[in-house]
Write a protein that holds these residues in place. Structure first.
Motif: not given
Length: 103
Positions: A1-30
């Protein structure tokens, strides 16, 4: 159960950081100090300053022309008479005096 959650977070962490960076730069561009809105505001200020410059330049040309008419080497009799009347606050008989409140 805990390993499933860790695996899920590992798969989602990269795209979440990428989307956050894109949103940050888009906001400051405007919205940033050098963003699109700041650029548009500066363009409006430049336009207002250019319009003011044109007005002041026109007034200066008019004043320079009037001063040129009062120079000793090129004295305009009408301009001299006008300035003398203004300075002495006098007029001739039969003159119609129109008061200009703008001055």
């Amino acid at each position: 159960m805990i390993q499933d959650i860790r695996r899920y977070l590992r798969h989602i962490a990269g795209p979440l950081v990428g989307v956050s960076a894109v949103v940050y730069f888009a906001y400051h561009t405007v919205e940033g100090d050098r963003g699109i809105r700041a650029w548009l505001r500066l363009q409006d200020e430049i336009l207002a300053a250019e319009m003011h410059l044109a007005k002041v330049s026109s007034e200066r040309r008019d004043m320079e022309h009037r001063v040129l008419l009062l120079r000793p080497d090129h004295l305009d009799q009408d301009m001299l008479e006008e300035r003398a009347r203004i300075m002495l606050n006098m007029s001739k008989d039969g003159d119609i005096v129109v008061f200009d409140r703008r001055r």
